[in-house]
Enzyme design. Structure first.
Site, short mmCIF file in Angstrom:
data_model
loop_
_atom_site.label_atom_id
_atom_site.label_comp_id
_atom_site.label_asym_id
_atom_site.label_seq_id
_atom_site.Cartn_x
_atom_site.Cartn_y
_atom_site.Cartn_z
N LYS A 5 34.56 47.10 35.24
CA LYS A 5 35.34 46.00 34.67
C LYS A 5 34.69 45.61 33.36
O LYS A 5 33.47 45.70 33.20
CB LYS A 5 35.38 44.79 35.60
CG LYS A 5 36.59 43.90 35.39
CD LYS A 5 37.84 44.54 35.96
CE LYS A 5 39.00 43.57 36.00
NZ LYS A 5 40.16 44.14 36.71
N GLY A 6 35.50 45.18 32.42
CA GLY A 6 34.94 44.78 31.14
C GLY A 6 35.87 43.86 30.39
O GLY A 6 36.97 43.54 30.85
#
Length: 424
Positions: free
Chosen positions: A114-115
């Site tokens: 995730k980012g």
């Protein structure tokens, strides 16, 4: 519905706190090497980057970006990329953990990531968003790739952002690399049905849950918090299949009609942002009130931490199907369990997004696009397989649906770790 007025101690949980608690609950049901559990409590890597942006007025502003990569034992990292002022390192880590479980529950050959960037996308012009996205792709270049880490759209990003990201990455690679991201426009390697897939999977799982608990769909009332991509597509599918969707909402509030809403006539967020409460003939009610309506099925499909100790005792639905990521706190989960309210977890219900992302990745690798009909047929098949795996654990172990989903996911991840071993 009136509040109980009692004081609560249910502080908002961080995503990583919730993910670790859920991991521990699942581990208690399995004979898993404690070393594997210890590894899964922490990400493999977290990358923090500075993303400079030249604003339209000529000024340069520096934004902070993150990419958390949790576990890749089953395949490349996979997960969304969000633009939101509330993005934090802890949030990215927690959400990357959920992606690991979600991919394992669906039996996809991916691990979780995730980012995002700490930015309010509403304050960016289209040109600024493009420059920001292209620079973010360059900053992450060494950590991503079609066989390493594959981002996808999330809050504040869309198919166009994925197109910019893919183009920036491809230009530096010297060849078109459509598989570096998913959620792209179909004209450049995206998959038909990708945008609708999380909501469609929520509807599929809600339908299966209703059948399992003997709620004929045509007699079932449904309330859906959130009318964005997930909520609107879940509502449209359930409405098409005969369910009675009586309430929907957006950020401004909710509308409710005990006789059912004409879902086809309500503009989605993409068609007309924040239009739910302007729909003719219905007096708006607060979003919080929607969560406490007397309905058969409640679908929280907006944001996290909306079902808490403060309102869990006032929820009247018999079945909750999580459309958003992490809408239910640990304390609320415990209350629902005691009240015999069945909670179908996000890592199963909204997994259509990553599943069709997997289909897109396969299409990109093989340079062969699937029809929408094939995508939807394959999605239906994968969701039913995952439902059956989780249902079997519910029936065999007598656990909650959330615990059962984590048991399925964790057992697959643990088996992969055991098979690969630890090097050196």
């Amino acid at each position: 519905m009136a509040s109980t007025g009692k004081q609560t101690t249910d502080e908002p949980e961080t995503a990583v706190e919730t993910a670790r608690r859920q991991l521990e609950r699942a581990a208690a049901h399995l004979d898993v090497d404690p070393g594997v559990i210890a590894r899964l409590k922490h990400p493999d890597q977290v990358h923090r980057v500075s993303v400079p942006l030249k604003r339209d007025d000529g000024d340069t502003e520096i934004f902070t970006g993150y990419r958390a990569q949790h576990d890749s034992v089953r395949g490349p990292f996979k997960g969304g990329m969000r633009y939101h002022p509330g993005v934090t390192e802890e949030e990215c880590i927690g959400l990357s953990m959920w992606m690991t479980w979600k991919c394992a529950v669906m039996d996809l050959p991916f691990g979780g990531a995730k980012g995002g960037i700490v930015v309010n996308p509403k304050e960016l012009s289209n040109e600024e968003k493009e420059r920001l996205t292209r620079r973010f792709a360059e900053e992450l270049r060494d950590f991503i790739g079609p066989m390493r880490d594959i981002p996808a759209p999330d809050m504040g990003t869309d198919a166009q952002a994925m197109a910019w990201f893919m183009d920036a990455y491809s230009m530096q690679e010297g060849e078109t690399q459509p598989g570096v991201v998913t959620g792209k426009p179909p004209v450049i390697g995206g998959s038909y049905g990708r945008e609708e897939s999380p909501g469609r999977s929520v509807a599929i799982i809600a339908r299966e849950a209703c059948e399992y608990y003997d709620y004929p769909l045509e007699d079932t009332t449904v309330a859906i918090q959130g009318f964005g991509s997930v909520g609107a597509n879940a509502a449209l599918s359930l409405h098409e299949w005969g369910a009675n969707v009586v309430a929907v909402s957006d950020v401004n509030g909710a509308i409710y009609d005990e006789d059912g809403l004409d879902i086809d006539r309500i503009p989605t967020h993409e068609e007309k942002p924040e239009a739910v409460t302007t729909f003719d003939g219905h007096e708006p009610i607060p979003n919080e009130e929607l969560l406490e309506l007397d309905v058969d099925v409640l679908i929280p499909a907006a944001i996290g931490n909306v079902l808490t100790e403060a309102n869990a005792r006032d929820v009247q639905a018999d079945i909750i199907v999580e459309g958003a990521n992490g809408p239910t706190t640990t304390t609320a989960d415990e209350i629902f369990e005691k009240r015999d309210i069945h909670v179908i977890p996000d890592i199963l219900a909204n997994a259509g997004g990553v599943t069709v992302s997997y289909f897109e990745w396969l299409q990109d690798i093989n340079r062969r696009q699937w029809s929408l009909e094939r995508v939807n047929e394959e999605l239906e098949s994968e969701m039913l397989n995952a439902w059956d795996s989780v249902r079997a654990e519910v029936e065999e172990r007598g656990v909650t649906w959330r615990d059962a989903a984590y048991i399925v996911g964790l057992s697959r991840i643990a088996d992969a770790h055991n098979a690969r071993g630890l090097w050196p």
